[in-house]
Design an enzyme around this catalytic site. Structure first.
Site, mmCIF file in Angstrom:
data_model
loop_
_atom_site.group_PDB
_atom_site.id
_atom_site.type_symbol
_atom_site.label_atom_id
_atom_site.label_comp_id
_atom_site.label_asym_id
_atom_site.label_seq_id
_atom_site.Cartn_x
_atom_site.Cartn_y
_atom_site.Cartn_z
ATOM 1 C CE LYS A 58 -2.073 -0.841 3.973
ATOM 2 N NZ LYS A 58 -1.610 -2.167 4.364
ATOM 3 N NE ARG A 169 6.372 -3.919 6.236
ATOM 4 C CZ ARG A 169 5.085 -3.698 6.471
ATOM 5 N NH1 ARG A 169 4.320 -3.214 5.511
ATOM 6 N NH2 ARG A 169 4.564 -3.928 7.638
ATOM 7 N NE ARG A 213 6.321 -1.162 10.592
ATOM 8 C CZ ARG A 213 5.164 -1.174 9.945
ATOM 9 N NH1 ARG A 213 5.079 -0.658 8.723
ATOM 10 N NH2 ARG A 213 4.094 -1.691 10.484
#
Ligand SMILES: Nc1ncnc2c1ncn2[C@@H]1O[C@H](COP(=O)(O)OP(=O)(O)O)[C@@H](O)[C@H]1O
Length: 278
Positions: A58, A169, A213
């Site tokens: 997204k 990521r 993250r």
């Protein structure tokens, strides 16, 4: 499809300045004291939402479209992470929720979002592409009550690659940009086509500054995927029932998917016109 073509409104992407701002107040507790704007669509830029499971991409596609259309890309996950980093009064409470893969309360999310929209409007921003919001039907209902959403893009990707994509990521700790070090290569079987996605690597100067993250661990990602299916999937039906949902199956990585997405959004020659004008 005719209804979707109408709400895409590519011809009105460049809008005139906002002179007719009408503020909306509401009695919904989560958004009381916060101002959202409902502006005539011809006087503003697009107001779009990107839906999709964690790891679908997204952020990547919403960010590219926001650059193309000249609208802000507002990711509520980024707003939450900025709040965490600020060590403000609610940052400790937020850290616990986010690191367990749970959803932050509607009140906090609307507070962060409305502050971001107000700051943008003060700088002359018009329109937005929302990413990661709304994530529950309640958030969608509240949003619908305070502003107009023109189009909701629902990005979809085969489930077996989502976990690898989330675990790959990385964020550059200096510039804040998102990258992905995962190489996805799935062979076709049982009539299902194969899929390959090259990593999205940063420029050399960001390479040594990449961080992961804290909520991108396998356990937390699985919990986020579970919560998505339980709480966020019904949001797809909410917008589908209103004729606003554009389903888009990502065929692969950015080189294959980006031109197809532009085509689906009736923006394929918009990109060419923009580059010619530059
Ligand atoms: N609209 C929202 N409602 C509630 N919590 C949210 C919302 N947006 C973001 N968050 C919180 O921020 C975290 C990170 O969000 P995001 O970066 O969008 O994650 P994802 O990779 O799962 O799409 C979420 O797991 C959740 O705790």
């Amino acid at each position: 499809m005719a209804a979707l073509t109408r709400i895409l409104r590519p011809s009105s992407i460049s809008c005139s300045n906002i002179t007719k701002c009408r503020y909306f107040s509401t009695t919904v507790p989560e958004v009381q004291n916060h101002n959202f704007t409902r502006i005539d669509p011809k006087d503003r830029n697009v107001q779009w939402v990107f839906l999709g499971v964690p790891g679908v991409g997204k952020g990547t596609y919403a960010s590219r479209l926001s650059t193309l259309l000249g609208v802000p890309h507002i990711a509520t996950g980024d707003l939450v992470r900025e709040e965490l980093a600020s060590s403000g009064p609610i940052s400790q409470q937020l850290t616990e929720i986010v690191n367990q893969g749970k959803l932050v309360s509607d009140e906090i999310i609307f507070n962060l979002l409305s502050k971001r929209l107000a700051a943008g409007e003060a700088k002359g921003e018009s329109g937005f592409i929302l990413d990661g919001f709304p994530r529950t039907v309640k958030q969608a209902e509240i949003l619908e009550g305070v502003t107009d959403i023109d189009l909701v893009v629902n990005l979809k990707l085969r489930e077996d690659v989502l976990l690898d994509k989330c675990l790959g990521r990385r964020i550059c700790s200096q510039c804040g940009k998102n990258y992905n070090v995962a190489t996805i290569s799935v062979k076709g079987e049982n009539g299902k086509p194969g899929m390959s996605m090259a990593p999205l690597l940063p420029p050399a100067h960001c390479m040594s500054k990449l961080i992961t993250r804290a909520d991108d661990t396998e356990e937390v990602v699985k919990e986020r995927l579970r919560i998505y299916n339980e709480k966020s999937q019904p949001v797809e039906d909410f917008f589908r029932n209103r004729g606003k949902l554009l389903e888009f199956d990502l065929p692969g990585g950015i080189p294959e998917s980006w031109p197809r997405l532009l085509e689906a959004l009736n923006l394929d020659d918009y990109e060419e016109k923009q580059s010619a004008a530059a």
